[in-house]
Design a protein around this motif. Structure first.
Motif, PDB file in Angstrom:
ATOM      1  N   VAL A 192       0.870  -1.166   0.000  1.00 47.32           N
ATOM      2  CA  VAL A 192       0.000   0.000   0.000  1.00 47.32           C
ATOM      3  C   VAL A 192       0.908   1.217   0.000  1.00 47.32           C
ATOM      4  N   MET A 193       0.602   2.195  -0.867  1.00 47.27           N
ATOM      5  CA  MET A 193       1.411   3.407  -0.958  1.00 47.27           C
ATOM      6  C   MET A 193       0.514   4.619  -1.210  1.00 47.27           C
ATOM      7  N   GLU A 194       1.096   5.797  -1.053  1.00 47.97           N
ATOM      8  CA  GLU A 194       0.381   7.033  -1.343  1.00 47.97           C
ATOM      9  C   GLU A 194       0.196   7.183  -2.854  1.00 47.97           C
ATOM     10  N   PRO A 195      -0.678   8.091  -3.292  1.00 44.54           N
ATOM     11  CA  PRO A 195      -0.963   8.215  -4.724  1.00 44.54           C
ATOM     12  C   PRO A 195       0.275   8.546  -5.553  1.00 44.54           C
ATOM     13  N   ILE A 217       2.129  -2.703  -6.038  1.00 41.08           N
ATOM     14  CA  ILE A 217       1.276  -1.720  -5.362  1.00 41.08           C
ATOM     15  C   ILE A 217      -0.174  -1.965  -5.771  1.00 41.08           C
ATOM     16  N   ARG A 218      -0.934  -2.579  -4.900  1.00 44.24           N
ATOM     17  CA  ARG A 218      -2.334  -2.859  -5.193  1.00 44.24           C
ATOM     18  C   ARG A 218      -3.273  -1.859  -4.538  1.00 44.24           C
ATOM     19  N   PHE A 219      -2.799  -1.201  -3.496  1.00 43.49           N
ATOM     20  CA  PHE A 219      -3.630  -0.248  -2.772  1.00 43.49           C
ATOM     21  C   PHE A 219      -2.959   1.117  -2.819  1.00 43.49           C
ATOM     22  N   GLU A 220      -3.696   2.103  -3.294  1.00 42.19           N
ATOM     23  CA  GLU A 220      -3.184   3.472  -3.444  1.00 42.19           C
ATOM     24  C   GLU A 220      -4.112   4.401  -2.681  1.00 42.19           C
ATOM     25  N   LEU A 221      -3.652   4.859  -1.518  1.00 41.93           N
ATOM     26  CA  LEU A 221      -4.500   5.634  -0.620  1.00 41.93           C
ATOM     27  C   LEU A 221      -3.729   6.819  -0.065  1.00 41.93           C
ATOM     28  N   ALA A 222      -4.407   7.958   0.049  1.00 43.73           N
ATOM     29  CA  ALA A 222      -3.767   9.142   0.620  1.00 43.73           C
ATOM     30  C   ALA A 222      -3.777   9.113   2.142  1.00 43.73           C
ATOM     31  N   ALA A 228      -2.213   2.011   7.743  1.00 42.87           N
ATOM     32  CA  ALA A 228      -1.915   1.298   8.979  1.00 42.87           C
ATOM     33  C   ALA A 228      -2.950   0.205   9.245  1.00 42.87           C
ATOM     34  N   ARG A 229      -4.218   0.489   8.975  1.00 44.91           N
ATOM     35  CA  ARG A 229      -5.266  -0.506   9.205  1.00 44.91           C
ATOM     36  C   ARG A 229      -5.127  -1.700   8.256  1.00 44.91           C
ATOM     37  N   LEU A 230      -4.829  -1.423   7.000  1.00 39.16           N
ATOM     38  CA  LEU A 230      -4.631  -2.522   6.053  1.00 39.16           C
ATOM     39  C   LEU A 230      -3.459  -3.407   6.466  1.00 39.16           C
ATOM     40  N   ILE A 231      -2.391  -2.755   6.889  1.00 42.50           N
ATOM     41  CA  ILE A 231      -1.196  -3.503   7.282  1.00 42.50           C
ATOM     42  C   ILE A 231      -1.472  -4.317   8.550  1.00 42.50           C
ATOM     43  N   ALA A 232      -2.109  -3.698   9.533  1.00 42.40           N
ATOM     44  CA  ALA A 232      -2.424  -4.403  10.774  1.00 42.40           C
ATOM     45  C   ALA A 232      -3.338  -5.595  10.525  1.00 42.40           C
ATOM     46  N   ALA A 233      -4.190  -5.491   9.485  1.00 45.86           N
ATOM     47  CA  ALA A 233      -5.105  -6.592   9.138  1.00 45.86           C
ATOM     48  C   ALA A 233      -4.429  -7.677   8.320  1.00 45.86           C
ATOM     49  N   GLY A 234      -3.146  -7.494   8.014  1.00 47.55           N
ATOM     50  CA  GLY A 234      -2.412  -8.519   7.273  1.00 47.55           C
ATOM     51  C   GLY A 234      -2.622  -8.488   5.778  1.00 47.55           C
ATOM     52  N   GLN A 235      -3.135  -7.353   5.245  1.00 45.71           N
ATOM     53  CA  GLN A 235      -3.452  -7.286   3.826  1.00 45.71           C
ATOM     54  C   GLN A 235      -2.367  -6.638   2.980  1.00 45.71           C
TER      55      GLN A 235
END
Length: 299
Positions: A192-195, A217-222, A228-235
Motif C-alpha cells: 500500500v502506498m500514497e498516490p 502496489i495494489r492499494f493506493e491511498l492518501a 496502517a489498518r490494512l497492514i495491521a489486518a495482514g493485507q
C-alpha cells in the motif's frame, strides 16, 4: 491606477493556468473572473489574455503585469504585517498541514497557542505537501507544514522561506509478528502506498528498486491511517513514518530500511509575511510542539 483585487486574479491565472481553476480557488464564478480581467485589460490599455483553444493564456504584456502583480501583493502583505504588529490578531493565520502533522504536532501546538495567544484565530486545512506549497505561493494559505525525503529535494517558489522542525524516522510497516527482517524479503508482498506523483510514493518505490525489486502496489491511498489498518489486518505492507503513531504503541511491526532514513519536517512561509506577528506565534508553537526526539537543533 490598477486595482489590487484584479491584479491578484491575474497573478492567480499565471499560477493556476485556467479561469476555472482560479474561480474554484477563490470561490468566484468563471464569468466573474473573466469580467474582472477584462476590466484590468482596459486599465492596462494592452491585451493581457489571448485565446488558446477553449482556454486563455497570458500575452507577453500579461506576463509582465503578472510579475508586477506578485510584487504588489508582497508589498500589500508587508503593509498588513506592520498593521498587525500594532493590533495582534487582526488577521487569521491559515495553515496547510499534512495528515501526520494534523494528528500529532497540530493538537499540541493549538494547546500552546490557547495559552500564549488566545486572541488569535487559526484556520487549518489538510493538504498533501505538494498542494500546500503551491497554495502558499498562491496566497491561499499563510504557513505550510511539509516533508522532504532523503535525496529528494522539493522546488520552492521564489519568495518562500523554510525552517526545519526536525526529523521523523521512516520504516517499513508489516503485520504484527511478521518474520521479515529486511526490505529485500518483502519483494513478493502486496504493498500500500500514497498516490502516484507524491514525493512519498516516489521515494518509497526508489527504496524498493534500490534492493532489486519493483513493489506490487495494489492499494493506493492518501490516508496513512488507512495504510496502517490494512497492514495491521495482514493485507499489505507499506512505508510509514513514526510520527503517524504520535508516541503511542504502533499496531504493526516494523522493518528498518537500509541506512535507517528519516524524513525532514519543515515549515514554509512567504518572505513577505515575515512581519505578521500571528504567523510568528504559530511558528513558535509548532516548533515547541514537535516531538523532542526529532527536534532540530539548528538555529
Amino acid at each position: 491606477m490598477f486595482e489590487l483585487r484584479r491584479l491578484r486574479l491575474l497573478h492567480e491565472l499565471s499560477l493556476r493556468g485556467t479561469l476555472a481553476a482560479v474561480a474554484a480557488a477563490l470561490s468566484y464564478s468563471p464569468s466573474t473572473i473573466s469580467q474582472q480581467l477584462a476590466q484590468l485589460e482596459k486599465e492596462a490599455g494592452v491585451p493581457l489574455l489571448a485565446p488558446e483553444g477553449r482556454r486563455v493564456r497570458l500575452t507577453e504584456h500579461g506576463e509582465v503585469l503578472a510579475a508586477h502583480a506578485a510584487r504588489a501583493l508582497d508589498l500589500d502583505e508587508r503593509a498588513r504585517g506592520e498593521l498587525e504588529s500594532l493590533h495582534p490578531g487582526l488577521a487569521p493565520v491559515r495553515v496547510a498541514v499534512m495528515q501526520t502533522a494534523a494528528l500529532t504536532i497540530v493538537p499540541a501546538a493549538l494547546a500552546l497557542l490557547a495559552d500564549r495567544a488566545g486572541h488569535l484565530r487559526i484556520e487549518l486545512v489538510e493538504m498533501p505537501p505538494e498542494q500546500g506549497l503551491f497554495e502558499l505561493a498562491a496566497r491561499s494559505v499563510d504557513l505550510v507544514i511539509a516533508e522532504q525525503y532523503p535525496g529528494h529535494t522539493r522546488p520552492l517558489a521564489e519568495g518562500i522561506d523554510r525552517e526545519s522542525l526536525g526529523t521523523d524516522p521512516v520504516r517499513v510497516a508489516v503485520p504484527a509478528g511478521d518474520p521479515a527482517a529486511s526490505l529485500a524479503e518483502l519483494r513478493d508482498r502486496v504493498w500500500v502506498m500514497e498516490p502516484a506523483g507524491t514525493a512519498a510514493r516516489l521515494w518509497a518505490v526508489q527504496q524498493c528498486r534500490a534492493v532489486g525489486f519493483e513493489p506490487d502496489i495494489r492499494f493506493e491511498l492518501a490516508d496513512l491511517s488507512a495504510h496502517a489498518r490494512l497492514i495491521a489486518a495482514g493485507q499489505a505492507v507499506g512505508v510509514l513514518p513514526d510520527l503517524l503513531w504520535g508516541g503511542a504503541p504502533a499496531p504493526v511491526s516494523s522493518v528498518e530500511l537500509p541506512g535507517r532514513p528519516a524524513r525532514e519536517i519543515f515549515l514554509a512561509q512567504r518572505a513577505s509575511s515575515q512581519g505578521r506577528a500571528g504567523i510568528t506565534e504559530v511558528r513558535g508553537a509548532l516548533r515547541d510542539a514537535f516531538p523532542a526526539q526529532g527536534r532540530s537543533t539548528a538555529g
